[in-house]
Design an enzyme around this catalytic site. Sequence first.
Site, PDB file in Angstrom:
ATOM      1  N   LEU A  72     -20.392  25.560   5.827  1.00 38.81           N
ATOM      2  CA  LEU A  72     -20.104  27.004   5.919  1.00 38.81           C
ATOM      3  C   LEU A  72     -21.376  27.825   6.054  1.00 38.81           C
ATOM      4  O   LEU A  72     -21.414  28.795   6.808  1.00 38.81           O
ATOM      5  CB  LEU A  72     -19.269  27.457   4.725  1.00 38.81           C
ATOM      6  CG  LEU A  72     -17.819  26.950   4.705  1.00 38.81           C
ATOM      7  CD1 LEU A  72     -17.124  27.359   3.410  1.00 38.81           C
ATOM      8  CD2 LEU A  72     -17.047  27.426   5.920  1.00 38.81           C
TER       9      LEU A  72
ATOM     10  N   SER B 201     -12.309   9.063 -14.112  1.00 39.92           N
ATOM     11  CA  SER B 201     -12.122  10.491 -13.911  1.00 39.92           C
ATOM     12  C   SER B 201     -13.389  11.139 -13.360  1.00 39.92           C
ATOM     13  O   SER B 201     -13.339  12.001 -12.474  1.00 39.92           O
ATOM     14  CB  SER B 201     -11.723  11.151 -15.240  1.00 39.92           C
ATOM     15  OG  SER B 201     -11.552  12.529 -15.072  1.00 39.92           O
TER      16      SER B 201
ATOM     17  N   SER C 136       0.834  -1.202   0.000  1.00 39.03           N
ATOM     18  CA  SER C 136       0.000   0.000   0.000  1.00 39.03           C
ATOM     19  C   SER C 136       0.871   1.255   0.000  1.00 39.03           C
ATOM     20  O   SER C 136       0.600   2.213  -0.728  1.00 39.03           O
ATOM     21  CB  SER C 136      -0.929   0.013   1.218  1.00 39.03           C
ATOM     22  OG  SER C 136      -1.837  -1.052   1.147  1.00 39.03           O
TER      23      SER C 136
ATOM     24  N   ASP D 189     -12.548   7.626 -18.652  1.00 41.99           N
ATOM     25  CA  ASP D 189     -13.433   8.769 -18.407  1.00 41.99           C
ATOM     26  C   ASP D 189     -14.327   8.531 -17.191  1.00 41.99           C
ATOM     27  O   ASP D 189     -14.576   9.439 -16.402  1.00 41.99           O
ATOM     28  CB  ASP D 189     -14.293   9.063 -19.635  1.00 41.99           C
ATOM     29  CG  ASP D 189     -13.482   9.603 -20.804  1.00 41.99           C
ATOM     30  OD1 ASP D 189     -12.314  10.001 -20.601  1.00 41.99           O
ATOM     31  OD2 ASP D 189     -14.021   9.611 -21.933  1.00 41.99           O
TER      32      ASP D 189
ATOM     33  N   GLU E  40      -8.969   9.137  -6.658  1.00 41.04           N
ATOM     34  CA  GLU E  40      -7.837   9.435  -7.539  1.00 41.04           C
ATOM     35  C   GLU E  40      -6.898   8.241  -7.658  1.00 41.04           C
ATOM     36  O   GLU E  40      -6.336   7.984  -8.732  1.00 41.04           O
ATOM     37  CB  GLU E  40      -7.082  10.671  -7.034  1.00 41.04           C
ATOM     38  CG  GLU E  40      -6.004  11.148  -7.969  1.00 41.04           C
ATOM     39  CD  GLU E  40      -6.499  11.565  -9.339  1.00 41.04           C
ATOM     40  OE1 GLU E  40      -5.876  11.148 -10.348  1.00 41.04           O
ATOM     41  OE2 GLU E  40      -7.503  12.293  -9.431  1.00 41.04           O
TER      42      GLU E  40
ATOM     43  N   GLU F 117      -6.242   3.947 -15.241  1.00 41.81           N
ATOM     44  CA  GLU F 117      -5.492   4.519 -16.361  1.00 41.81           C
ATOM     45  C   GLU F 117      -4.238   3.703 -16.668  1.00 41.81           C
ATOM     46  O   GLU F 117      -3.935   3.427 -17.826  1.00 41.81           O
ATOM     47  CB  GLU F 117      -5.096   5.962 -16.049  1.00 41.81           C
ATOM     48  CG  GLU F 117      -6.237   6.936 -16.128  1.00 41.81           C
ATOM     49  CD  GLU F 117      -5.820   8.356 -15.804  1.00 41.81           C
ATOM     50  OE1 GLU F 117      -4.694   8.570 -15.295  1.00 41.81           O
ATOM     51  OE2 GLU F 117      -6.633   9.257 -16.049  1.00 41.81           O
TER      52      GLU F 117
END
Length: 118
Positions: free
Chosen positions: A114, A96, A15, A93, A67, A74
Amino acid sequence: MRKLYDHLKDRARWSWLGLSATWREEYSFRGWGWANLVSGALAFLLPLDPAEKALILALGILVLVAELFNTAIERAVDHTSTDHHVLAGQAKDAASAAVALTAVAAGVAWVVILFGLL
């Protein structure tokens, strides 16, 4: 018990290798990492309750996880073939898009939190 320890040690090492290679080689992963650093700092500087802080931190980590999956897909697709194929492009795609949607979720959480401070 020793076998369990050895398996855990191997998995932790693999990892770490994956995480460090992605940090080294993927600009977008580093960008999300720095964004998480800022986001996490803000979460602790602002008067947020523990659940809000936990949500912000957890969603930030999930962006990094997305990610990592994107990078893995990829690389696997690129390793399989350098030829352009519609399905390969769709897989990349979609990965992503997963990163983008996870980041949107983190952004939505920030906006809601917020507005709650106002």
